[in-house]
Motif scaffolding. Structure first.
Motif, PDB file in Angstrom:
ATOM      1  N   GLY A 290      15.348   2.497   9.966  1.00 18.87           N
ATOM      2  CA  GLY A 290      13.989   2.448  10.495  1.00 18.87           C
ATOM      3  C   GLY A 290      13.377   3.824  10.717  1.00 18.87           C
ATOM      4  O   GLY A 290      12.162   4.001  10.608  1.00 18.87           O
ATOM      5  N   THR A 291      14.217   4.811  11.025  1.00 18.87           N
ATOM      6  CA  THR A 291      13.679   6.138  11.339  1.00 18.87           C
ATOM      7  C   THR A 291      13.076   6.821  10.108  1.00 18.87           C
ATOM      8  O   THR A 291      12.387   7.821  10.235  1.00 18.87           O
ATOM      9  CB  THR A 291      14.763   7.058  11.929  1.00 18.87           C
ATOM     10  OG1 THR A 291      15.847   7.114  11.012  1.00 18.87           O
ATOM     11  CG2 THR A 291      15.250   6.547  13.267  1.00 18.87           C
TER      12      THR A 291
ATOM     13  N   LEU B 151      18.143  -1.382  10.373  1.00 16.85           N
ATOM     14  CA  LEU B 151      16.958  -0.595  10.727  1.00 16.85           C
ATOM     15  C   LEU B 151      17.205   0.245  11.977  1.00 16.85           C
ATOM     16  O   LEU B 151      16.663   1.336  12.136  1.00 16.85           O
ATOM     17  CB  LEU B 151      15.761  -1.514  10.987  1.00 16.85           C
ATOM     18  CG  LEU B 151      14.964  -1.981   9.775  1.00 16.85           C
ATOM     19  CD1 LEU B 151      13.917  -3.000  10.215  1.00 16.85           C
ATOM     20  CD2 LEU B 151      14.283  -0.816   9.083  1.00 16.85           C
TER      21      LEU B 151
ATOM     22  N   GLU C 298       0.929   2.657   9.491  1.00 15.60           N
ATOM     23  CA  GLU C 298       1.749   3.113   8.373  1.00 15.60           C
ATOM     24  C   GLU C 298       3.236   2.870   8.659  1.00 15.60           C
ATOM     25  O   GLU C 298       3.978   2.401   7.795  1.00 15.60           O
ATOM     26  CB  GLU C 298       1.485   4.609   8.191  1.00 15.60           C
ATOM     27  CG  GLU C 298       1.815   5.152   6.826  1.00 15.60           C
ATOM     28  CD  GLU C 298       1.328   6.581   6.698  1.00 15.60           C
ATOM     29  OE1 GLU C 298       0.446   7.004   7.485  1.00 15.60           O
ATOM     30  OE2 GLU C 298       1.845   7.288   5.823  1.00 15.60           O
TER      31      GLU C 298
ATOM     32  N   TYR D 182      10.716   5.666   8.313  1.00 13.13           N
ATOM     33  CA  TYR D 182       9.274   5.403   8.169  1.00 13.13           C
ATOM     34  C   TYR D 182       8.385   6.339   8.997  1.00 13.13           C
ATOM     35  O   TYR D 182       7.362   6.812   8.473  1.00 13.13           O
ATOM     36  CB  TYR D 182       8.996   3.909   8.392  1.00 13.13           C
ATOM     37  CG  TYR D 182       9.719   3.116   7.316  1.00 13.13           C
ATOM     38  CD1 TYR D 182       9.202   3.065   6.035  1.00 13.13           C
ATOM     39  CD2 TYR D 182      10.971   2.552   7.542  1.00 13.13           C
ATOM     40  CE1 TYR D 182       9.895   2.428   5.003  1.00 13.13           C
ATOM     41  CE2 TYR D 182      11.676   1.911   6.526  1.00 13.13           C
ATOM     42  CZ  TYR D 182      11.135   1.854   5.256  1.00 13.13           C
ATOM     43  OH  TYR D 182      11.816   1.250   4.243  1.00 13.13           O
ATOM     44  N   PRO D 183       8.772   6.651  10.215  1.00 14.13           N
ATOM     45  CA  PRO D 183       8.010   7.703  10.918  1.00 14.13           C
ATOM     46  C   PRO D 183       8.061   9.025  10.152  1.00 14.13           C
ATOM     47  O   PRO D 183       7.066   9.758  10.079  1.00 14.13           O
ATOM     48  CB  PRO D 183       8.728   7.837  12.260  1.00 14.13           C
ATOM     49  CG  PRO D 183       9.466   6.574  12.450  1.00 14.13           C
ATOM     50  CD  PRO D 183       9.782   6.036  11.088  1.00 14.13           C
ATOM     51  N   LEU D 184       9.219   9.301   9.584  1.00 12.83           N
ATOM     52  CA  LEU D 184       9.386  10.546   8.831  1.00 12.83           C
ATOM     53  C   LEU D 184       8.468  10.578   7.603  1.00 12.83           C
ATOM     54  O   LEU D 184       7.802  11.585   7.334  1.00 12.83           O
ATOM     55  CB  LEU D 184      10.861  10.626   8.432  1.00 12.83           C
ATOM     56  CG  LEU D 184      11.424  11.942   7.953  1.00 12.83           C
ATOM     57  CD1 LEU D 184      12.888  12.014   8.317  1.00 12.83           C
ATOM     58  CD2 LEU D 184      11.265  12.056   6.452  1.00 12.83           C
ATOM     59  N   LEU D 185       8.413   9.446   6.904  1.00 12.61           N
ATOM     60  CA  LEU D 185       7.529   9.369   5.730  1.00 12.61           C
ATOM     61  C   LEU D 185       6.060   9.503   6.150  1.00 12.61           C
ATOM     62  O   LEU D 185       5.267  10.140   5.450  1.00 12.61           O
ATOM     63  CB  LEU D 185       7.749   8.045   4.994  1.00 12.61           C
ATOM     64  CG  LEU D 185       9.027   7.974   4.155  1.00 12.61           C
ATOM     65  CD1 LEU D 185       9.282   6.540   3.690  1.00 12.61           C
ATOM     66  CD2 LEU D 185       8.962   8.917   2.955  1.00 12.61           C
ATOM     67  N   ALA D 186       5.723   8.914   7.295  1.00 17.76           N
ATOM     68  CA  ALA D 186       4.340   9.014   7.775  1.00 17.76           C
ATOM     69  C   ALA D 186       3.995  10.475   8.053  1.00 17.76           C
ATOM     70  O   ALA D 186       2.892  10.938   7.756  1.00 17.76           O
ATOM     71  CB  ALA D 186       4.159   8.170   9.040  1.00 17.76           C
ATOM     72  N   ARG D 187       4.959  11.195   8.627  1.00 17.68           N
ATOM     73  CA  ARG D 187       4.725  12.625   8.906  1.00 17.68           C
ATOM     74  C   ARG D 187       4.574  13.422   7.612  1.00 17.68           C
ATOM     75  O   ARG D 187       3.723  14.301   7.515  1.00 17.68           O
ATOM     76  CB  ARG D 187       5.877  13.198   9.726  1.00 17.68           C
ATOM     77  CG  ARG D 187       5.812  12.891  11.199  1.00 17.68           C
ATOM     78  CD  ARG D 187       6.486  13.983  11.999  1.00 17.68           C
ATOM     79  NE  ARG D 187       7.886  14.137  11.642  1.00 17.68           N
ATOM     80  CZ  ARG D 187       8.849  13.347  12.094  1.00 17.68           C
ATOM     81  NH1 ARG D 187       8.557  12.358  12.898  1.00 17.68           N
ATOM     82  NH2 ARG D 187      10.102  13.541  11.744  1.00 17.68           N
TER      83      ARG D 187
END
Lengths: 266, 116
Positions: free
Chosen positions: B50-51, A62, A31, B53-58
């Motif tokens: 970039g950070t 990014l 994901e 996307y991990p946040l959205l995954a969480r």
């Protein structure tokens, strides 16, 4: 699928990120990498047309792959105190390691052998005293020998006294046992009481069996009754020791493995 | 920005940025790049895009947002993020908490005098 894996810089970035996210679940990992890839897709829309400078600028916005990965491991607010706090591992206390149940088992068996040995000697000599068969009618020995004893030969009081004396003689072995059992966290209170009581209790069990045997079956049963009591006492000690040591070893093992089971992700 | 500011900010962001994302999704569904642009607009809420996307995954894992693919007029389909009922509740609970927090910090800073 995506037009960008072809650009070496993009490919290097995504590969690095994917590698850094190895510690996550596969879904979360895919994901995050997928999200970043789409982000780049959106920024660099024309296949093959992106210049190195454009790609570098997009990657710079990014941020470093390591920073993205760090955020991924940082965890959800509700769980972050667990996930991000340094794992403080308290070493397993010395008194909760496997040596202790083994030592206790050794002491227990030694003390029990000591006590029951003393008891065996006592009941053995007791049965010897009963040895000459007394003619019930005359009160004289059936074989015409001297009357060694008259009246009840098997004295319950003296048997109990022997049992207690035997328990007292085992005191030097019993004391370290009490200290070890008292300090360890491997047994619960009830188990500790049983372990500590076993050494004084075993001779009393032997005595009780002998007394009951004599009361029910008469003087002749004193010898066999004592033997049965002794066997019962030995069995009791062995069973309790084996059960307790196995429990303690299992708990010690669980304690030790809990310390290495804690995952450390970042 | 002065070096060191970013590490201070990253501490402050923790536990707050999630709700900014929820708030951005409260109006309408958005895709990743769109959220990233909003959040990096002033360089305060987020430094590296970039950070996000991990946040959205969480957030998705927590059930606060859902994702769906939608066709795009310019390029491949996009993954859109939408607020769930649970996410909406979380956001509405955060609003008063944040106000209290902000007021408390402002008050504490004000009592020490305006040295800045």
């Amino acid at each position: 699928m995506s037009p960008y894996p072809d650009h070496p810089l993009v490919r290097a970035y995504l590969d690095e990120l994917d590698g850094l996210l190895r510690g996550l679940g596969p879904q979360e990992r895919a994901e995050i990498v997928g999200g970043v890839r789409e982000h780049l897709d959106g920024l660099l829309p024309e296949v093959g047309a992106a210049s190195d400078a454009e790609v570098r600028a997009a990657l710079a916005e990014l941020g470093p792959a390591a920073a993205v990965a760090e955020e991924a491991y940082a965890g959800w607010p509700a769980t972050s105190p667990v996930a991000s706090a340094p794992v403080v591992v308290a070493p397993v206390p010395v008194s909760s390691r496997p040596w202790l149940p083994w030592t206790v088992a050794g002491l227990l068996v030694l003390a029990a052998l000591f006590v029951l040995g003393a008891m065996g000697g006592a009941t053995g000599s007791g049965s010897a005293e009963v040895g000459p068969v007394v003619d019930a009618g005359t009160g004289r020995p059936a074989d015409g020998g001297t009357v060694l004893v008259s009246g009840p030969v098997f004295d319950a009081g003296s048997v109990v006294a022997t049992a207690l004396a035997a328990a007292v003689t085992a005191f030097p072995l019993w004391l370290p046992l009490v200290v070890l059992v008292g300090t360890t966290g491997l047994w619960r209170l009830r188990e500790k009481v049983m372990l500590v009581a076993l050494v004084p209790l075993a001779p009393l069990v032997v005595a009780a069996v002998a007394i009951v045997a004599v009361a029910v079956l008469g003087q002749r049963a004193a010898g066999p009754g004592g033997a049965v009591g002794l066997a019962g006492g030995v069995l009791l000690v062995l069973v309790v020791t084996v059960v307790m040591v196995r429990r303690a070893l299992r708990r010690a093992d669980a304690l030790a493995s809990r310390l290495v089971a804690q995952p450390r992700l970042s | 920005m002065v070096p060191g500011d970013d590490s201070k900010l990253s501490h402050l962001r923790r536990g707050v940025l999630e709700y900014c994302v929820l708030a951005l999704l409260a109006g309408r569904d958005r895709y990743g790049l769109e959220l990233a642009r909003e959040l990096t607009r002033d360089g305060v809420l987020m430094s590296g895009e970039g950070t996000l996307y991990p946040l959205l995954a969480r957030l998705r894992k927590a059930g606060w947002v859902t994702t769906s693919w939608q066709e795009s007029s310019e390029g491949p389909p996009r993954r859109y993020y939408a607020l769930t009922q649970a996410g909406s509740v979380a956001l509405s609970e955060f609003r008063p908490a944040w106000k209290q927090f902000k007021d408390a910090v402002d008050t504490a800073l004000a009592t020490s005098g305006d040295l800045g």
